[in-house]
Enzyme design. Sequence first.
Site, PDB file in Angstrom:
ATOM      1  N   TYR A  41     -12.797  34.134 -49.173  1.00 60.35           N
ATOM      2  CA  TYR A  41     -13.608  35.306 -48.837  1.00 60.35           C
ATOM      3  C   TYR A  41     -12.792  36.329 -48.053  1.00 60.35           C
ATOM      4  CZ  TYR A  41     -14.084  33.790 -43.963  1.00 60.35           C
ATOM      5  OH  TYR A  41     -13.813  33.450 -42.662  1.00 60.35           O
ATOM      6  N   ARG A  60      -4.396  40.105 -49.005  1.00 58.39           N
ATOM      7  CA  ARG A  60      -4.698  38.765 -48.458  1.00 58.39           C
ATOM      8  C   ARG A  60      -5.624  37.993 -49.392  1.00 58.39           C
ATOM      9  NH1 ARG A  60      -7.044  38.214 -42.462  1.00 58.39           N
ATOM     10  NH2 ARG A  60      -8.913  39.036 -43.461  1.00 58.39           N
ATOM     11  N   ARG A 112     -20.763  18.262 -60.805  1.00 57.93           N
ATOM     12  CA  ARG A 112     -19.923  17.907 -59.663  1.00 57.93           C
ATOM     13  C   ARG A 112     -18.782  16.949 -60.020  1.00 57.93           C
ATOM     14  NH1 ARG A 112     -19.189  14.453 -55.451  1.00 57.93           N
ATOM     15  NH2 ARG A 112     -18.945  15.387 -53.385  1.00 57.93           N
ATOM     16  N   HIS A 114     -14.545  16.427 -58.283  1.00 55.38           N
ATOM     17  CA  HIS A 114     -13.618  17.041 -57.328  1.00 55.38           C
ATOM     18  C   HIS A 114     -12.553  17.900 -58.016  1.00 55.38           C
ATOM     19  CE1 HIS A 114     -15.557  14.319 -54.613  1.00 55.38           C
ATOM     20  NE2 HIS A 114     -14.862  14.781 -53.585  1.00 55.38           N
ATOM     21  N   LYS A 159      -7.761  32.222 -46.410  1.00 51.19           N
ATOM     22  CA  LYS A 159      -9.102  32.531 -45.876  1.00 51.19           C
ATOM     23  C   LYS A 159     -10.136  31.845 -46.762  1.00 51.19           C
ATOM     24  CE  LYS A 159     -11.505  36.486 -43.800  1.00 51.19           C
ATOM     25  NZ  LYS A 159     -11.748  35.922 -42.492  1.00 51.19           N
ATOM     26  N   GLU A 191      -5.078  30.202 -32.562  1.00 52.71           N
ATOM     27  CA  GLU A 191      -5.915  31.408 -32.698  1.00 52.71           C
ATOM     28  C   GLU A 191      -7.336  31.061 -32.289  1.00 52.71           C
ATOM     29  OE1 GLU A 191      -6.287  32.600 -36.828  1.00 52.71           O
ATOM     30  OE2 GLU A 191      -6.208  30.527 -37.498  1.00 52.71           O
ATOM     31  N   LEU A 215      -4.548  32.234 -39.496  1.00 50.48           N
ATOM     32  CA  LEU A 215      -4.839  33.240 -40.518  1.00 50.48           C
ATOM     33  C   LEU A 215      -4.043  34.500 -40.173  1.00 50.48           C
ATOM     34  CD1 LEU A 215      -6.831  33.794 -42.947  1.00 50.48           C
ATOM     35  CD2 LEU A 215      -8.025  35.253 -41.327  1.00 50.48           C
TER      36      LEU A 215
HETATM   37  N1  PLP Z   1      -8.439  34.007 -37.452  1.00 47.95           N
HETATM   38  C1  PLP Z   1      -9.478  33.460 -38.119  1.00 47.95           C
HETATM   39  C2  PLP Z   1      -9.573  31.970 -38.199  1.00 47.95           C
HETATM   40  C3  PLP Z   1     -10.440  34.275 -38.730  1.00 47.95           C
HETATM   41  O1  PLP Z   1     -11.455  33.729 -39.413  1.00 47.95           O
HETATM   42  C4  PLP Z   1     -10.312  35.687 -38.603  1.00 47.95           C
HETATM   43  C5  PLP Z   1     -11.287  36.573 -39.226  1.00 47.95           C
HETATM   44  O2  PLP Z   1     -12.306  36.170 -39.714  1.00 47.95           O
HETATM   45  C6  PLP Z   1      -9.240  36.205 -37.884  1.00 47.95           C
HETATM   46  C7  PLP Z   1      -8.302  35.336 -37.335  1.00 47.95           C
HETATM   47  C8  PLP Z   1      -9.057  37.687 -37.721  1.00 47.95           C
HETATM   48  O3  PLP Z   1      -8.641  38.241 -38.927  1.00 47.95           O
HETATM   49  P1  PLP Z   1      -8.950  39.762 -39.305  1.00 47.95           P
HETATM   50  O4  PLP Z   1      -8.301  40.605 -38.277  1.00 47.95           O
HETATM   51  O5  PLP Z   1      -8.367  39.936 -40.651  1.00 47.95           O
HETATM   52  O6  PLP Z   1     -10.438  39.891 -39.274  1.00 47.95           O
END
Ligand code: PLP
Length: 295
Positions: A41, A60, A112, A114, A159, A191, A215
């Site tokens: 997403y 991304r 279903r 995997h 993501k 993070e 991320l």
């Molecule tokens: N880290 C994680 C785990 C996230 O889910 C997000 C955004 O949803 C971010 C960092 C921040 O990313 P962005 O600046 O692209 O929103």
Amino acid sequence: MNPPQKMKSKDVVYVNGNFVPRAEARISVEDRGFVFGDGVYEVLRVVSGKLFAARFHNDRLKRSLDGVRISLSGADTPEGFVEVGKQLLRENGLLDGQATLYIQITRGAATRAHNFPPADVLPTIYISVARFAPYAEFAQSGAPAISHPDLRWGRCDLKTLNLLPNVLASQTAKERGAFEAMLIRDGVVTEGTKTNFFGVVDGSLRTHPTNSHILPGITRSVLRDLAREVNIELDETPIRAAEIPRLTELFLTGTTTDVMPIVSLDDKPVGKGKPGELTRKLQRVLAESLASGSD
Ligand code: PLP
């Protein structure tokens, strides 16, 4: 006579090629997003009808799709999804003020199993928009955070919809009155559950480098460029948990979080317990960039 009723905006979403009222949108119970969390997403910020940093989000999204081996069919492209998003903004009366655009792609619906479904099963595409209000109060006062073990998998750079460790850590933060959980893996601050963390240690601004443990946040990368423009050096060396007591400033970045000062961590003040100077400066430059719009 009654005053004329203000027309209520429509609530229209996009599912697999169709624009439909949200209440009538349908996804199969066999959708792999529902059954396995098998999908990816993006969330984009919209200011006055303009999508912020759309190009970076598209890149991304492509990377996430490649990373989990979901192939888009036919004419579907991330750029096309952004165009759908623009139409949704128009249809839902969201061309003024602030909004978010959500794009989700799953590996489709199939009995279903995997392993991947047969090649003729098409990805499910869901796109929606929503009104958005920034966290104005916390942006001013600064927010509390907690530390929390990072229990996620080894590809946090994608993501994906698999957000259970993020959900659980975020709920723990909420129950402890905090805005965000700072995730710690092997003694290193990675993070947040939905944000990237930046901190000032011994006078230098640091954040975790982009690798498979975080991320690559779009706000993180926009801010890195903006910092350079205003002569603030950024050292992409992770902050170790052992260095936390030496933090004099701490902040988060994210599409819906902007630059958010963190003024306490695990109930102890960070620095002077109020937003620091560098944080304020970067908060300002990001706000200016958002206001000027970059479609
Ligand atoms: N880290 C994680 C785990 C996230 O889910 C997000 C955004 O949803 C971010 C960092 C921040 O990313 P962005 O600046 O692209 O929103």
